[in-house]
Design a protein around this motif. Structure first.
Motif, PDB file in Angstrom:
ATOM      1  N   UNK A 281       0.899  -1.330   0.128  1.00 48.39           N
ATOM      2  CA  UNK A 281      -0.082  -0.052   0.007  1.00 48.39           C
ATOM      3  C   UNK A 281       0.903   1.288   0.073  1.00 48.39           C
ATOM      4  N   UNK A 282       2.165   1.245  -0.439  1.00 48.16           N
ATOM      5  CA  UNK A 282       3.062   2.255  -0.517  1.00 48.16           C
ATOM      6  C   UNK A 282       3.412   2.977   0.890  1.00 48.16           C
ATOM      7  N   UNK A 283       3.097   2.175   1.947  1.00 45.09           N
ATOM      8  CA  UNK A 283       3.556   2.835   3.267  1.00 45.09           C
ATOM      9  C   UNK A 283       5.040   2.305   3.362  1.00 45.09           C
ATOM     10  N   UNK A 284       6.079   2.831   2.838  1.00 45.15           N
ATOM     11  CA  UNK A 284       7.420   2.268   2.797  1.00 45.15           C
ATOM     12  C   UNK A 284       8.151   2.717   4.335  1.00 45.15           C
ATOM     13  N   UNK A 285       7.890   3.820   4.609  1.00 47.46           N
ATOM     14  CA  UNK A 285       8.338   4.565   6.011  1.00 47.46           C
ATOM     15  C   UNK A 285       8.012   3.447   6.897  1.00 47.46           C
ATOM     16  N   UNK A 286       6.844   3.249   7.163  1.00 50.97           N
ATOM     17  CA  UNK A 286       6.051   2.483   8.217  1.00 50.97           C
ATOM     18  C   UNK A 286       6.712   0.982   8.014  1.00 50.97           C
ATOM     19  N   UNK A 287       6.727   0.313   6.965  1.00 52.05           N
ATOM     20  CA  UNK A 287       7.320  -0.876   6.758  1.00 52.05           C
ATOM     21  C   UNK A 287       8.570  -1.141   7.197  1.00 52.05           C
ATOM     22  N   UNK A 288       9.403   0.016   7.074  1.00 57.95           N
ATOM     23  CA  UNK A 288      10.989  -0.120   7.350  1.00 57.95           C
ATOM     24  C   UNK A 288      10.700   0.097   8.938  1.00 57.95           C
ATOM     25  N   UNK A 289       9.851   0.845   9.680  1.00 63.07           N
ATOM     26  CA  UNK A 289      10.002   0.822  10.949  1.00 63.07           C
ATOM     27  C   UNK A 289       9.421  -0.658  11.568  1.00 63.07           C
ATOM     28  N   UNK A 290       8.428  -1.134  11.021  1.00 59.24           N
ATOM     29  CA  UNK A 290       7.954  -2.612  11.261  1.00 59.24           C
ATOM     30  C   UNK A 290       9.032  -3.641  11.211  1.00 59.24           C
ATOM     31  N   UNK A 291       9.612  -3.420  10.321  1.00 56.02           N
ATOM     32  CA  UNK A 291      10.713  -4.579  10.042  1.00 56.02           C
ATOM     33  C   UNK A 291      11.858  -4.654  11.188  1.00 56.02           C
ATOM     34  N   UNK A 292      11.973  -3.266  11.664  1.00 57.23           N
ATOM     35  CA  UNK A 292      12.923  -3.035  12.711  1.00 57.23           C
ATOM     36  C   UNK A 292      12.433  -3.445  14.002  1.00 57.23           C
ATOM     37  N   UNK A 293      11.050  -3.172  14.263  1.00 54.93           N
ATOM     38  CA  UNK A 293      10.511  -3.912  15.424  1.00 54.93           C
ATOM     39  C   UNK A 293      10.391  -5.359  15.423  1.00 54.93           C
ATOM     40  N   UNK A 294      10.093  -6.024  14.335  1.00 59.48           N
ATOM     41  CA  UNK A 294       9.999  -7.491  14.320  1.00 59.48           C
ATOM     42  C   UNK A 294      11.079  -8.268  14.346  1.00 59.48           C
ATOM     43  N   UNK A 295      12.163  -7.948  13.950  1.00 60.57           N
ATOM     44  CA  UNK A 295      13.698  -8.589  13.988  1.00 60.57           C
ATOM     45  C   UNK A 295      14.763  -7.979  14.522  1.00 60.57           C
ATOM     46  N   UNK A 296      15.641  -8.885  15.231  1.00 66.11           N
ATOM     47  CA  UNK A 296      16.636  -8.170  15.635  1.00 66.11           C
ATOM     48  C   UNK A 296      17.718  -7.373  14.518  1.00 66.11           C
ATOM     49  N   UNK A 297      18.493  -6.705  14.896  1.00 66.78           N
ATOM     50  CA  UNK A 297      19.283  -5.871  14.054  1.00 66.78           C
ATOM     51  C   UNK A 297      19.746  -6.714  12.979  1.00 66.78           C
ATOM     52  N   UNK A 298      19.336  -5.965  11.489  1.00 62.22           N
ATOM     53  CA  UNK A 298      19.891  -6.660  10.358  1.00 62.22           C
ATOM     54  C   UNK A 298      19.781  -5.585   9.198  1.00 62.22           C
ATOM     55  N   UNK A 299      20.130  -6.100   8.067  1.00 60.36           N
ATOM     56  CA  UNK A 299      19.833  -5.238   7.102  1.00 60.36           C
ATOM     57  C   UNK A 299      18.714  -5.019   6.492  1.00 60.36           C
ATOM     58  N   UNK A 300      17.714  -4.382   7.241  1.00 59.41           N
ATOM     59  CA  UNK A 300      16.385  -4.004   6.980  1.00 59.41           C
ATOM     60  C   UNK A 300      16.044  -3.137   5.716  1.00 59.41           C
ATOM     61  N   UNK A 301      17.265  -2.358   5.476  1.00 60.68           N
ATOM     62  CA  UNK A 301      17.167  -1.621   4.386  1.00 60.68           C
ATOM     63  C   UNK A 301      17.300  -2.145   3.215  1.00 60.68           C
TER      64      UNK A 301
END
Length: 357
Positions: A281-301
């Motif tokens: 749905x084009x919410x890339x900022x929020x998707x990036x934020x949720x990836x960081x919340x869901x998983x331990x530090x990794x290459x979320x970018x």
């Protein structure tokens, strides 16, 4: 810390070659800004899509999330606490499914209802109801389940998995209230239909959510959680039968999903949204934020870039295609037949007679 270089996917004849940005110690994905609040993240960007490569080379069934990224990135996803919370809260719906599945499977509820004088401990629920009326009450949940399963896809796609589960929790509560306060079997049957809608939607949306957030090494466990939740719900209600099944205690039994629904509704704000849905749905900022919340530090970018590229590729593939026509097309005919045969075999083996009656 240097990241492992990931090779570019195979180049197809019908797709132009994209310039690679990878070196010996760089990731193959184009870097994005670190700040999730940066509006620049909302702009479309070019990136390598691994979707076609993963679908054609993988020897195992991929989750929705895994199919959008490189295998090494998928393996690097380690769950953070919020992912566990999200899974547990979602699986409360499967527990409710199991509870409703065996809720009426207690002989004193409808035994001896044809007798002129009802003996104590028999026909506890709605004395003197007929066999057809009892069948209606039992089958009402099945009807509601079909409606919920078929109708839950649209709101889940439009409003998101999290909001749909929250709305479904309200339906769960309403169904439990109607059942618990019913003074006659017809109103009780209506409550069963409403509860069935919640059950069907819960299983459907929960399954999609798990597929969209499950890391590779825990996908099997999380997917099995659906069946485990149903089994525990069925076991729990069967056990409770012997404690509150007699007298008016059945109202406590049929009203327990009210507690489940309220608990799920209150806990939903503490869960995570689906990054896959957010990207779609084009919410890339929020998707990036949720990836960081869901998983331990990794290459979320890099993972986010891959998800965006995979979604764009999927949109191009499905543009102008009628969904129903595609479902019955020759390409998916074998898969469709297998699915129908498996579901039909499950129904025809007699398991419903065992579970419901």
């Amino acid at each position: 810390m240097a990241t492992t270089a990931i090779p570019s996917p195979p180049v197809h004849a019908d797709r132009p070659t994209e310039p690679s940005t990878a070196t010996n110690n760089e990731d193959a994905y184009i870097a994005i800004r670190n700040s999730p609040k940066d509006t620049g993240l909302e702009q479309p960007r070019a990136s390598t899509s691994w979707r076609a490569s993963r679908r054609s080379t993988s020897r195992v069934r991929l989750s929705r999330l895994e199919s959008m990224m490189h295998e090494e990135h998928a393996k690097a996803l380690i769950p953070a606490p919020i992912l566990w919370v999200t899974i547990v809260v979602a699986l409360m719906g499967s527990f409710q499914f199991g509870w409703l599945l065996s809720q009426l499977n207690f002989r004193p509820f409808n035994n001896g209802c044809a007798a002129k004088a009802i003996e104590e401990g028999t026909c506890i629920m709605f004395p003197h109801h007929s066999g057809n009326e009892w069948t209606m009450a039992v089958s009402g949940w099945i009807l509601g389940g079909a409606i919920g399963a078929m109708g839950s896809g649209a709101p889940a796609d439009k409003f998101g998995r999290q909001k749909t589960i929250m709305m479904n929790a309200i339906i769960m509560v309403v169904g439990g209230i109607v059942e618990a306060v019913s003074s006659e079997i017809y109103l009780f049957s209506v409550g069963r239909v409403i509860s069935g809608i919640a059950s069907g939607a819960a299983i459907n949306v929960c399954n999609v959510l798990i597929s969209e957030i499950s890391p590779t090494n825990m996908r099997g466990m999380f997917s099995t959680g659906l069946q485990v939740g149903v089994a525990f719900g069925s076991l729990a209600v069967t056990t409770v039968h012997y404690f509150v099944g007699l007298g008016s205690g059945w109202r406590i039994l049929v009203g327990f999903p009210i507690v489940l629904g309220i608990a799920q509704f209150l806990l939903i704000p503490f869960t995570s949204k689906s990054p896959v849905w957010l990207v779609a749905h084009g919410h890339h900022d929020l998707a990036h934020k949720e990836l960081k919340r869901l998983y331990r530090p990794c290459n979320t970018e890099a993972i986010l870039n891959a998800m965006i590229a995979a979604h764009e590729e999927e949109v191009k593939e499905t543009a102008g295609i009628n969904t129903w026509a595609a479902l019955f097309s020759k390409k998916y005919r074998k898969q469709l037949i297998i699915a129908i045969v498996l579901c039909s075999a499950q129904q025809l083996c007699g398991i419903n007679a065992v579970m419901y009656y």
